[in-house]
Design a protein around this motif. Sequence first.
Motif, PDB file in Angstrom:
ATOM      1  N   UNK A 166      10.191   0.788  -2.171  1.00 40.15           N
ATOM      2  CA  UNK A 166      11.597   1.194  -2.265  1.00 40.15           C
ATOM      3  C   UNK A 166      12.472   0.343  -1.366  1.00 40.15           C
ATOM      4  N   UNK A 167      12.036   0.163  -0.119  1.00 36.67           N
ATOM      5  CA  UNK A 167      12.815  -0.625   0.840  1.00 36.67           C
ATOM      6  C   UNK A 167      12.947  -2.079   0.390  1.00 36.67           C
ATOM      7  N   UNK A 168      11.833  -2.655  -0.072  1.00 38.71           N
ATOM      8  CA  UNK A 168      11.854  -4.041  -0.512  1.00 38.71           C
ATOM      9  C   UNK A 168      12.767  -4.248  -1.706  1.00 38.71           C
ATOM     10  N   UNK A 176      11.520  -5.348 -11.494  1.00 34.89           N
ATOM     11  CA  UNK A 176      10.695  -4.788 -10.423  1.00 34.89           C
ATOM     12  C   UNK A 176       9.291  -4.444 -10.927  1.00 34.89           C
ATOM     13  N   UNK A 177       8.319  -5.254 -10.552  1.00 38.03           N
ATOM     14  CA  UNK A 177       6.937  -5.066 -10.994  1.00 38.03           C
ATOM     15  C   UNK A 177       6.056  -4.681  -9.813  1.00 38.03           C
ATOM     16  N   UNK A 178       4.808  -4.347 -10.097  1.00 44.36           N
ATOM     17  CA  UNK A 178       3.847  -3.956  -9.061  1.00 44.36           C
ATOM     18  C   UNK A 178       2.459  -4.385  -9.487  1.00 44.36           C
ATOM     19  N   UNK A 179       1.719  -4.970  -8.563  1.00 40.14           N
ATOM     20  CA  UNK A 179       0.314  -5.313  -8.776  1.00 40.14           C
ATOM     21  C   UNK A 179      -0.522  -4.247  -8.069  1.00 40.14           C
ATOM     22  N   UNK A 180      -1.395  -3.551  -8.801  1.00 41.84           N
ATOM     23  CA  UNK A 180      -2.125  -2.421  -8.215  1.00 41.84           C
ATOM     24  C   UNK A 180      -3.543  -2.358  -8.772  1.00 41.84           C
ATOM     25  N   UNK A 235       9.496   4.988  -6.892  1.00 36.94           N
ATOM     26  CA  UNK A 235      10.005   4.020  -5.909  1.00 36.94           C
ATOM     27  C   UNK A 235      10.784   2.889  -6.554  1.00 36.94           C
ATOM     28  N   UNK A 236      10.685   2.755  -7.884  1.00 33.73           N
ATOM     29  CA  UNK A 236      11.474   1.751  -8.578  1.00 33.73           C
ATOM     30  C   UNK A 236      10.709   0.777  -9.442  1.00 33.73           C
ATOM     31  N   UNK A 290       0.807  -1.230   0.000  1.00 33.80           N
ATOM     32  CA  UNK A 290       0.000   0.000   0.000  1.00 33.80           C
ATOM     33  C   UNK A 290       0.836   1.275   0.000  1.00 33.80           C
ATOM     34  N   UNK A 291       2.052   1.213   0.540  1.00 37.49           N
ATOM     35  CA  UNK A 291       2.897   2.403   0.676  1.00 37.49           C
ATOM     36  C   UNK A 291       4.086   2.299  -0.288  1.00 37.49           C
TER      37      UNK A 291
END
Length: 313
Positions: free
Chosen positions: A200-202, A222-226, A280-281, A194-195
């Motif tokens: 970024x940290x991960x 680096x992917x994101x599910x949103x 964030x990447x 959520x944040x």
Amino acid sequence: MDIGVLLPTGTAQWAKDDDPRDLIALARTAEHLGFTSLFVNDSLISPRVEALTTLAALAPATTTVTLGTGALLPFLRRPVQAAQSLASIDLLSGGRLALAVGAGYPGRFGRPFYDLSEVPWARRFARLDETVALWRALWNGADSFHGEFHHFTDLPPALRPYRPAGPPVWLAGATPTALTRTGRLYDGWLPYPPDPADYTTGLHDIREAATAAGRPPGAVTPALFVTVRIDEDPHHAHRATDDYARAAYGMPLAELEKIQAVVTGTAEQVTERLNRYVTAGARHLVTRLAALNLPAQREQLERTAALIPDLHP
């Protein structure tokens, strides 16, 4: 940047008179609109068109998009059979398959599925890693495999995928151990924090783990599910996403937002919030459209496609 979309294969996302065969037309529309990937979910939360069946149907119906899973649950299938199915899809698509995999979650979203599959819940993460290792061994022509969970002394010749090393395998997970395993063993990362700060940290931890394992920093995509909902009225976008959360998960949006990345509002608001994850990447966004019938899915698809030129590092 790659921008993808999760196809609505679950019946919770269909109206009573929707035709599930229209998913293929929706996929073609997404490719035409400029999306670079099409993903499908793999779950027993509600009835849905099976993930690998859907990807097999999409392989000849599309030409350029990556075909992905978000996320595949390998414990639902026999591992050697799954390797054959995955190699088949990679061949039929001309090497366009990407696999995000997961081990399921505690509670009603994961553990009951293990009971249905007659697979032990204990050491599920080690089982997942070993299953992926078995797939890769089969794709590379191994005639035997000996691990903690899988023992084969006389494997028959397996179908080879389109790419010599097989399709890339991503991990869907964001616990500290998942981050380390992603850096050491996997080709990509598909979380949904959520944040953006947690993203970024991960990603930093993954790259450190990759370096420690002797892998290049860019070895992991680096992917994101949103989840995304766009409306002229941000209040309407919020209400529609709440309806979606209750239909798909049986929980209000306020609860879903605590555990998953959810972005709603006007086009400008959604663009700004998605670009936070890009900063964030994240370099491959897999968007899930918060709509509860196929015509509404298409409308949200078109609204989201209009943002693609404004999503960039």
